[in-house]
Scaffold this active site. Sequence first.
Site, PDB file in Angstrom:
ATOM      1  CG  HIS A  25      18.093  19.840  34.655  1.00  0.00           C
ATOM      2  ND1 HIS A  25      16.819  20.182  34.277  1.00  0.00           N
ATOM      3  CD2 HIS A  25      18.616  19.126  33.613  1.00  0.00           C
ATOM      4  CE1 HIS A  25      16.565  19.706  33.075  1.00  0.00           C
ATOM      5  NE2 HIS A  25      17.643  19.055  32.640  1.00  0.00           N
ATOM      6  CG  ASP A  54      13.922  28.889  37.557  1.00  0.00           C
ATOM      7  OD1 ASP A  54      13.161  29.598  38.239  1.00  0.00           O
ATOM      8  OD2 ASP A  54      13.863  28.818  36.313  1.00  0.00           O
ATOM      9  CG  HIS A  97      15.948  25.620  34.989  1.00  0.00           C
ATOM     10  ND1 HIS A  97      14.633  25.637  35.378  1.00  0.00           N
ATOM     11  CD2 HIS A  97      16.234  24.337  34.657  1.00  0.00           C
ATOM     12  CE1 HIS A  97      14.132  24.416  35.297  1.00  0.00           C
ATOM     13  NE2 HIS A  97      15.085  23.613  34.857  1.00  0.00           N
TER      14      HIS A  97
END
Length: 452
Positions: A329, A376, A372
């Site tokens: 993302h 990350d 996440h």
Amino acid sequence: MVLDPKSSHGDYGSFQSTDRPNHNSHLLHHFLRSPSTSPSAPIPRRGSPTSTGTSANEGNGPPEEAEEELIAGGAGIALPMTQDVYQRQPLLGGAPKGVHHHHVHHHGWELGEGPLEQEYFQQKDADALSNVGSSVSGAGGGGIGGGPGVCSANGVVRIDVPAPLREEPRFPKEKWKTFVALLFLIINFVLTTASLALVHERVPDRDKYGPLPDVVLDHITAVDWGLSVSEILIMICSNTALLVLLFHRHRFIVLRRIFLILGILYLMRSITMYVTVLPVASQTYYCSPKANSTSSFLVVRRVLQLLSGFGLSINGQHTYCGDYIYSGHTVILVMSYLIIREYTPKRCYLVHWTACLCALTGVIMVLIARGHYTVDVLLAYFITTRLFWIYHTMANNTSLKQKGPNNFLSRVWWYPMFRYFEGNVGGPVPRQYEWPLPWPRRFLAKHPNRDS
């Protein structure tokens, strides 16, 4: 034309003495005459009382005799002269035929206008013009830029000037390379989904292993709808960036750049998520049950399911867990902002700030939804921005496209692909835009006048 000594005019061509025999000495009696004596008057020598100039050998033995080439009217006539002679006018080109009516003065002597001179110049005019043209082309390249000089029949020297070199960079479309870059992106995206299909079976059991300690996630309350908001922002930012690329005049160049960068990011992500599997960060996110076995059919089925939803959870097809390091993302949000920032005009700062705000909001929503870990997101931001900036730095500097002992950027593993895609791009791509489809431009364009 006036003939002056070397000390007077050093900016013009000179005539060097030769070792020819004195078989042209009789021509001097026909072409040189003194204002006070007949044409058959003796030739004044250096140191003689009739010469107006000073001589280095005056009173010191026999005078020096040098045979000089006097070019009159474009014809080379060997005449014995008394000292070095320099022409005031440049030597590029022959003079018209009527030049023999002019007087040439040199220390009291002048070129006559008798019928013998006119007849001689008429006979030698054609040869003189051709000799001047050949001497111009052979002596110094013959013209501006090294082009040959050509004498026409009317005595005009024509100098061929070559076309100027293209200094502006060239931007070839190379659609085939863009298609290859698209294939590279698709292959690596499929490889990422295949890696997730395998990782799902290795995710630690949620009942036994809780989420890892995280300095950000431990201090915020989880909100499940934050992931949907983040993916909506991803669709808005990514579609805006795609429109910028499609309306760009050099769309094929920038498209293959983005395809290659995204392909590299997905390839590295498929490796990092496979080698280290983290526990699920969210306690409420739905994960499909494990099959406790892997087969080619199972992996293909999961890959097709993930591809049908474009890798987004909002479509209800992303039900597999374990794709953490690093955040996909964040990669898409940051890449969308970088594309908009790089390939839109600088004056569109409102668009830039809006894209940055959308990307930042999307990343925050991912963390709020515990989609996440914080590590990350940080790794995704660092890898995406550095890869984007390094690639464009190398693309905008021609010297970095060549391997060398001082070009350490050529040691990255994707450098051969970079040279293949950017080898013919001659500099930074300008920010220019046009309508991407041909049919409106074809209908609105003026038809050429076929009668002309």
